[in-house]
Enzyme design. Structure first.
Site, short mmCIF file in Angstrom:
data_model
loop_
_atom_site.label_atom_id
_atom_site.label_comp_id
_atom_site.label_asym_id
_atom_site.label_seq_id
_atom_site.Cartn_x
_atom_site.Cartn_y
_atom_site.Cartn_z
N TYR A 137 3.78 10.45 -3.84
CA TYR A 137 2.66 9.70 -3.27
C TYR A 137 3.07 8.25 -3.04
O TYR A 137 2.88 7.70 -1.96
CB TYR A 137 1.45 9.77 -4.21
CG TYR A 137 0.33 8.84 -3.80
CD1 TYR A 137 -0.49 9.14 -2.72
CD2 TYR A 137 0.09 7.67 -4.51
CE1 TYR A 137 -1.51 8.28 -2.33
CE2 TYR A 137 -0.94 6.80 -4.13
CZ TYR A 137 -1.73 7.11 -3.05
OH TYR A 137 -2.74 6.26 -2.67
N LYS A 141 3.58 6.52 0.67
CA LYS A 141 2.66 5.43 1.01
C LYS A 141 3.42 4.14 1.28
O LYS A 141 3.04 3.35 2.15
CB LYS A 141 1.64 5.22 -0.13
CG LYS A 141 0.64 6.34 -0.31
CD LYS A 141 -0.35 6.44 0.84
CE LYS A 141 -1.41 5.39 0.75
NZ LYS A 141 -2.47 5.55 1.79
#
Length: 337
Positions: A137, A141
């Site tokens: 993640y 990101k």
């Protein structure tokens, strides 16, 4: 203003849509699936996949500003879904903005894009991206954030990235439910000494920051091309806050502990086990989760205050009261339809 909110049916997305509607903006939402929330508000709904250019192109037609909140979060060991949605999906959003002449793009990033596994106390936006990340993640990101900021000025598009930390509040379908589920199973353990301080962000404050940043995003503004930490502005003890949430849920407080080294080894083992066997779902523990729960991570939000006037509009105490009201079935504690 005609605004598009990707992920408009999500936790942050719904609050952002409400705030835009409340001030008189026209709102379109883009989502993979239909949400009952859409039927209760005057929004234009576009269903589709953020990786499908024709879908996102159609959603961006006639739009003045895009708030890109859609993302896949979590601690799964499967890289591809995170990269497909968080990174490549953001590329598609940028391309659609450019081709449709959208003037502004506000991207919902995360402080984890600069998290290096060590204590981060009062750092500002000058903190560098780490050479390695502990979660897919965070890495996807971070890639997306760099792409967004790099696109500032491309064919007239102005961009910025907001990094709200640990969004919580009534309607949360991620943090609070997971905490409650783990508590009911008796799996919660304090990791390390329990003295680490963290930032949190009440969901209305996170949405408010997006609206303010969008308004301040214009030619010559310092917001254009900038990244911003967003929080309550006052860190809390991680484990005291967790216990406050457990108190609201009327569950026993955390009394047992596990050492940082033991938790780290367990996370490392489970990550490798899941990756080796290509198991679906999320491990009960990962190195990223261990460091997030054991290290301090709070941030200097002066830049957001100075550049677009951000101030929390809901205090932590009021936010906890609203969350308690929701848990007790009081409609006033819930986000209003």
């Amino acid at each position: 203003m005609y605004a598009l909110v990707t992920g408009g049916g999500g936790f942050l997305g719904q609050y952002l849509v409400r705030q835009l509607l409340d001030r008189g903006d026209q709102v379109r939402v883009f989502s993979r699936t239909h949400h009952a929330f859409y039927d209760q508000h005057p929004v234009d709904v576009h269903l589709g996949n953020v990786r499908n250019m024709s879908d996102i192109q159609a959603a961006c037609q006639g739009i003045d500003i895009v708030f890109h909140t859609a993302a896949i979060a979590g601690i799964s060991c499967d890289w591809e879904p995170f990269f497909e949605v968080n990174t490549l999906g953001t590329l598609c959003v940028i391309d659609a903005c450019v081709k449709n002449g959208v003037r502004k793009l506000v991207y919902t990033s995360s402080p984890s894009v600069v998290f290096n596994g060590k204590n981060q106390e009062g750092i500002d936006e000058s903190a560098p991206y780490p050479s390695d990340w502990l979660a897919h993640y965070s890495s996807t990101k971070a890639l997306a954030e760099q792409i967004v900021l790099g696109a500032n000025g491309r064919d007239g598009l102005l961009t910025c990235a907001l990094r709200p930390h640990l969004i919580w509040g009534p309607g949360d379908c991620h943090l609070f439910p997971r905490l409650i589920a783990s508590a009911k199973l008796g799996k919660l353990r304090r990791i390390g000494k329990g003295k680490n301080m963290i930032d949190i962000t009440y969901v209305e404050n996170a949405a408010h920051a997006h609206v303010l940043a969008g308004d301040a995003l214009f030619d010559g503004s310092p917001v254009a091309g900038g990244s911003y930490f967003i929080s309550q502005g006052q860190p809390v003890n991680c484990w005291d806050f967790i216990n406050e949430l457990l108190t609201i849920a009327k569950l026993p407080l955390i009394t047992k502990s596990i050492s940082y080294c033991s938790a780290w080894f367990k996370g490392w083992f489970l990550e490798n086990w899941y990756s080796l066997l290509k198991l679906r779902g999320e491990p009960a523990m990962t190195r990223f989760l261990v460091t997030q729960l054991a290290r301090s991570h709070w941030f200097n939000i002066s830049r957001a205050k100075e550049d677009f006037g951000y101030r929390p509009i809901v205090s932590t105490e009021e936010g906890l009261a609203r969350l308690a009201a929701e848990m007790n079935g009081d409609i006033d504690g819930k986000p209003q339809s």
